[in-house]
Design an enzyme around this catalytic site. Structure first.
Site, PDB file in Angstrom:
ATOM      1  N   LEU A  28       0.846  -1.196   0.000  1.00 33.93           N
ATOM      2  CA  LEU A  28       0.000   0.000   0.000  1.00 33.93           C
ATOM      3  C   LEU A  28       0.878   1.240   0.000  1.00 33.93           C
ATOM      4  CD1 LEU A  28      -2.955   0.882   0.057  1.00 33.93           C
ATOM      5  CD2 LEU A  28      -2.799   0.971   2.534  1.00 33.93           C
ATOM      6  N   HIS A  29       1.361   1.599  -1.186  1.00 33.50           N
ATOM      7  CA  HIS A  29       2.186   2.792  -1.338  1.00 33.50           C
ATOM      8  C   HIS A  29       1.444   3.784  -2.230  1.00 33.50           C
ATOM      9  CE1 HIS A  29       5.553   1.327   0.994  1.00 33.50           C
ATOM     10  NE2 HIS A  29       5.343   0.146   0.451  1.00 33.50           N
ATOM     11  N   ALA A  30       2.122   4.677  -2.892  1.00 27.44           N
ATOM     12  CA  ALA A  30       1.486   5.808  -3.587  1.00 27.44           C
ATOM     13  C   ALA A  30       0.342   5.431  -4.532  1.00 27.44           C
ATOM     14  CB  ALA A  30       2.538   6.629  -4.326  1.00 27.44           C
TER      15      ALA A  30
END
Length: 104
Positions: A28-30
């Protein structure tokens, strides 16, 4: 004449909860955070995410807050949803995670 709608108590909704494993390579990054918040904003329900079943909970409609979660691939992502469209919102959040945010 008395307005019946003015005397009604506000509706209360029992939160629905579920969890899913992050399968996409970056977790769950950018980019996945933006997809999650965009999907969350399409529902009236309050949608929160956490990395533990007991929180701390993060507003899933806030891109900045969701990006701060930074959950890695393989982490369990917990959802807590309450509102008139909670079932549909929860299903959509789980589908997004199971689909790897379209990246898997």
């Amino acid at each position: 004449m008395h307005d019946a709608s003015a005397s009604r108590a506000p509706e209360t909704f029992v939160p629905l909860t579920a969890s899913a494993v992050l399968v996409n390579p970056v977790g769950l990054h950018a980019r996945p955070s933006v997809k999650l918040t965009q999907r969350a904003k399409s529902f009236v329900a309050a949608i929160e995410i956490a990395l533990a079943a007991d929180g701390p909970w993060t507003n899933a409609k806030s891109p900045v807050k969701v990006m701060r979660v930074k959950a890695p691939q393989g982490a369990m992502l917990y959802f807590r949803v309450a509102g008139p469209d909670a079932e549909a919102a929860l299903a959509a959040m789980l589908a997004l995670v199971h689909d790897g945010f379209g990246e898997a």
